[in-house]
Scaffold this motif. Structure first.
Motif, PDB file in Angstrom:
ATOM      1  N   GLY A 321       0.813  -1.210   0.000  1.00 42.23           N
ATOM      2  CA  GLY A 321       0.000   0.000   0.000  1.00 42.23           C
ATOM      3  C   GLY A 321       0.844   1.256   0.000  1.00 42.23           C
ATOM      4  N   VAL A 322       1.950   1.252   0.768  1.00 34.24           N
ATOM      5  CA  VAL A 322       2.852   2.403   0.776  1.00 34.24           C
ATOM      6  C   VAL A 322       3.440   2.632  -0.609  1.00 34.24           C
ATOM      7  N   VAL A 353      -6.339   2.558   9.794  1.00 36.25           N
ATOM      8  CA  VAL A 353      -6.095   2.218  11.201  1.00 36.25           C
ATOM      9  C   VAL A 353      -7.407   1.816  11.886  1.00 36.25           C
ATOM     10  N   LEU A 354      -8.471   2.550  11.612  1.00 33.79           N
ATOM     11  CA  LEU A 354      -9.774   2.202  12.184  1.00 33.79           C
ATOM     12  C   LEU A 354     -10.284   0.883  11.619  1.00 33.79           C
ATOM     13  N   GLY A 355      -9.891   0.586  10.363  1.00 29.58           N
ATOM     14  CA  GLY A 355     -10.244  -0.705   9.778  1.00 29.58           C
ATOM     15  C   GLY A 355      -9.574  -1.855  10.512  1.00 29.58           C
ATOM     16  N   VAL A 356      -8.317  -1.675  10.893  1.00 30.25           N
ATOM     17  CA  VAL A 356      -7.634  -2.695  11.704  1.00 30.25           C
ATOM     18  C   VAL A 356      -8.359  -2.863  13.036  1.00 30.25           C
ATOM     19  N   LEU A 357      -8.760  -1.747  13.632  1.00 30.77           N
ATOM     20  CA  LEU A 357      -9.491  -1.795  14.907  1.00 30.77           C
ATOM     21  C   LEU A 357     -10.789  -2.583  14.753  1.00 30.77           C
ATOM     22  N   GLY A 361     -12.654  -7.145  15.990  1.00 30.27           N
ATOM     23  CA  GLY A 361     -13.943  -7.593  16.499  1.00 30.27           C
ATOM     24  C   GLY A 361     -14.455  -8.850  15.834  1.00 30.27           C
ATOM     25  N   PHE A 362     -13.747  -9.305  14.794  1.00 31.16           N
ATOM     26  CA  PHE A 362     -14.162 -10.525  14.102  1.00 31.16           C
ATOM     27  C   PHE A 362     -13.195 -11.662  14.435  1.00 31.16           C
ATOM     28  N   ALA A 363     -13.732 -12.856  14.579  1.00 31.19           N
ATOM     29  CA  ALA A 363     -12.883 -14.018  14.904  1.00 31.19           C
ATOM     30  C   ALA A 363     -12.904 -14.993  13.725  1.00 31.19           C
ATOM     31  N   PRO A 364     -11.785 -15.628  13.423  1.00 37.78           N
ATOM     32  CA  PRO A 364     -10.462 -15.346  14.001  1.00 37.78           C
ATOM     33  C   PRO A 364      -9.780 -14.194  13.264  1.00 37.78           C
ATOM     34  N   VAL A 365      -8.835 -13.559  13.937  1.00 39.22           N
ATOM     35  CA  VAL A 365      -8.024 -12.522  13.308  1.00 39.22           C
ATOM     36  C   VAL A 365      -6.850 -13.209  12.622  1.00 39.22           C
ATOM     37  N   THR A 366      -6.748 -13.030  11.316  1.00 41.45           N
ATOM     38  CA  THR A 366      -5.681 -13.663  10.542  1.00 41.45           C
ATOM     39  C   THR A 366      -5.012 -12.608   9.657  1.00 41.45           C
ATOM     40  N   GLY A 367      -3.934 -13.016   9.011  1.00 39.14           N
ATOM     41  CA  GLY A 367      -3.278 -12.124   8.067  1.00 39.14           C
ATOM     42  C   GLY A 367      -4.211 -11.702   6.952  1.00 39.14           C
ATOM     43  N   TRP A 368      -5.074 -12.616   6.517  1.00 35.65           N
ATOM     44  CA  TRP A 368      -5.999 -12.298   5.426  1.00 35.65           C
ATOM     45  C   TRP A 368      -7.063 -11.306   5.857  1.00 35.65           C
ATOM     46  N   THR A 369      -7.566 -11.435   7.083  1.00 31.39           N
ATOM     47  CA  THR A 369      -8.600 -10.501   7.528  1.00 31.39           C
ATOM     48  C   THR A 369      -8.015  -9.109   7.799  1.00 31.39           C
ATOM     49  N   LEU A 370      -6.733  -9.056   8.170  1.00 35.64           N
ATOM     50  CA  LEU A 370      -6.085  -7.766   8.414  1.00 35.64           C
ATOM     51  C   LEU A 370      -5.649  -7.084   7.120  1.00 35.64           C
ATOM     52  N   PRO A 372      -6.902  -6.126   4.073  1.00 36.06           N
ATOM     53  CA  PRO A 372      -7.547  -4.962   3.442  1.00 36.06           C
ATOM     54  C   PRO A 372      -7.290  -3.656   4.191  1.00 36.06           C
ATOM     55  N   ALA A 373      -7.427  -3.691   5.512  1.00 37.19           N
ATOM     56  CA  ALA A 373      -7.217  -2.467   6.297  1.00 37.19           C
ATOM     57  C   ALA A 373      -5.762  -2.027   6.233  1.00 37.19           C
ATOM     58  N   LEU A 374      -4.808  -2.978   6.247  1.00 37.67           N
ATOM     59  CA  LEU A 374      -3.398  -2.625   6.179  1.00 37.67           C
ATOM     60  C   LEU A 374      -3.038  -2.022   4.823  1.00 37.67           C
ATOM     61  N   VAL A 375      -3.656  -2.500   3.751  1.00 44.03           N
ATOM     62  CA  VAL A 375      -3.426  -1.891   2.431  1.00 44.03           C
ATOM     63  C   VAL A 375      -3.877  -0.438   2.431  1.00 44.03           C
ATOM     64  N   VAL A 376      -5.073  -0.188   2.961  1.00 45.42           N
ATOM     65  CA  VAL A 376      -5.583   1.179   3.030  1.00 45.42           C
ATOM     66  C   VAL A 376      -4.669   2.055   3.867  1.00 45.42           C
ATOM     67  N   CYS A 377      -4.225   1.517   4.992  1.00 46.27           N
ATOM     68  CA  CYS A 377      -3.310   2.245   5.867  1.00 46.27           C
ATOM     69  C   CYS A 377      -2.031   2.614   5.114  1.00 46.27           C
TER      70      CYS A 377
END
Length: 481
Positions: A321-322, A353-357, A361-370, A372-377
């Motif tokens: 993303g950067v 950052v708010l997307g990561v937050l 709230g969703f289980a399980p937290v995995t690299g795949w679920t994180l 999209p938010a990390l790309v935006v960040c």
């Protein structure tokens, strides 16, 4: 007609190699720290000190390092700093106790403080005004990518266990890279210094060095050490004492300048709107960003149970993303929006950052679920950084370049040290009572607030990069030998 320095783009490459090594070393700890702790021992404070010791020493030494370049020659000081960085990296890789590792990290930070501030001055000397925007524009993407690539590189090196080195490889890898950078720098860097500084090295402001070093140390040390000691009274009082110490430093600099003696920091810099505003924006932004890099790496391993490689690769979307944001920011948004690109980048990064937050709230937290938010960040971070250094530095005149580069880098590293100390302490403190996920949520909210604040503070910056008022110092036509 101005003679162009023929090796200017290679000189820029040498400078960026040094920048990348520095940023990688500032951000590797989040992934490498659990392995270091298992091997050498030590608790959470050791983890923080391995990170904060480097950035604090770097911040304390940067202003002096920049002045040494003014006095002794930026090429000469750059080469000495890079050689020292290679040696201290090797010492870090050979450390056998937490104390020796922290000591060598402090020495590594001091060598970085001598090395890095020469870069802006060298680039300003080598490039004509018409190309400075492109040259300075390369710093933002390089810094952003290095900051988030550090955990990926660290994860690969630790997991790869090359030659049985484990975590030591994250420091020892600097040796071949640094030696290659040293050879390139020796071949292509032009020499330059501030010709208007009288007295040579004898004019170095030792009193200013003491005041600024003491002021920064008493501000940051209690933030790292206070939690483990139960927040004694001195840990609360010392950061307050930093304010008058730094105010005294500022007064000392004004007096030296009025007396015709070279100050450590030129007071005239803070009459330049772009520069003064940029230091405030940079301090706030880099505090949040670097603190998040550290805590994210620790959370992935200590709470989610990721291995070093998995933790590093989980942050790869942030790096991608950067890269994308940097291209978009430098090529499209910055030319059209000016400081608006920084504001837009801050807004997008806050959403990420708010997307990561929200993802927590969703289980399980995995690299795949994180992801999209990390790309935006990352996209927001890349857009923000692409025009930042151009806008802040382009209006600084030639005689002030050395001091300006030292102060701006010092602000960046001071922000990083404060971010690591503060957000690391917040995470460990909350995690001890409410759990690591709760601590990470608090850190994410804090980073969102600092990013919004950094975007809001861009009103202190000019709308667009200023045109340099003076032609940069003439550069030699051929590379030094």
């Amino acid at each position: 007609m101005e003679t162009l320095y023929r090796w200017r783009w290679l000189a820029l490459a040498a400078v960026l190699i040094a920048e990348i090594m520095d940023l990688l070393d500032a951000t590797i700890v989040g992934v490498a720290a659990p392995s270091i702790e298992r091997d050498l021992g030590g608790g959470s404070t050791t983890i923080q000190w391995v990170a904060a010791g480097y950035t604090l020493a770097y911040a304390v030494g940067l202003v002096t390092g920049a002045r040494l370049g003014d006095l002794l020659g930026r090429r000469r000081v750059f080469l000495a700093g890079l050689a020292g960085f290679v040696v201290t990296s090797a010492l870090c890789g050979l450390a056998t106790t937490p104390g020796t590792l922290i000591t060598f990290r402090v020495l590594q930070g001091l060598c970085g403080a001598v090395l890095i501030p020469q870069g802006f001055g060298i680039v300003r000397t080598a490039f004509p005004p018409t190309e400075l925007g492109k040259a300075f524009g390369a710093f933002g993407p390089a810094i952003g990518l290095s900051a988030v690539a550090g955990p990926i590189v660290a994860g690969a090196l630790v997991a790869g266990d090359v030659a049985g080195l484990g975590w030591r490889a994250v420091f020892l890898v600097n040796v071949p890279i640094g030696l290659a950078g040293l050879a390139l720098a020796w071949a292509v860097l032009p020499e330059s210094r501030a010709e208007d500084v009288p007295g040579g090295v004898r004019s170095l402001d030792l009193g200013g060095m003491l005041l600024v070093g003491l002021g920064l140390a008493v501000a940051v040390v209690p933030l790292v050490q206070g939690r483990e000691l139960g927040w004694p009274a001195w840990a609360v009082a010392l950061p307050v004492a930093a304010v008058p110490l730094l105010a005294l430093f500022g007064r000392h600099q004004v007096r030296r300048a009025r007396a015709g003696r070279p100050p450590l920091v030129e007071p005239a810099l803070f009459r330049i709107r772009a520069f003064a505003g940029g230091t405030v924006v940079g301090l706030v932004f880099f505090a949040g960003m670097t603190g998040l890099v550290l805590v994210l790496g620790l959370y992935l391993q200590l709470e989610l149970g990721f291995g070093p490689l998995q933790a590093g690769l989980t942050q790869a979307p942030w790096a991608f993303g950067v890269a994308a944001g940097s291209v978009l920011g430098a090529g499209v948004l910055a030319p059209r929006l000016g400081r608006g690109a920084i504001q837009l980048g801050a807004a997008v990064m806050t959403v990420g950052v708010l997307g990561v937050l929200a993802t927590l709230g969703f289980a399980p937290v995995t690299g795949w679920t994180l992801a999209p938010a990390l790309v935006v960040c990352g996209v927001g971070m890349g857009v923000l950084l692409a025009p930042f250094f151009d806008i802040v530095l382009a209006g600084v005149d030639g005689p002030l370049v050395g001091s300006a580069s030292g102060v701006l880098n010092a602000v960046q590293q001071l922000g990083a040290a404060v971010g690591v100390a503060t957000l690391g302490t917040v995470w460990f403190q909350v995690a001890a009572g409410a759990g690591m996920t709760a601590g990470f949520r608090v850190v994410l909210v804090a980073v969102a607030v600092t990013t919004v604040l950094a975007g809001a503070l861009t009103v202190l910056l000019p709308r667009r990069a200023a045109t340099p008022q003076e032609t940069p110092e003439a550069a030699p036509e051929t590379a030094p030998t």
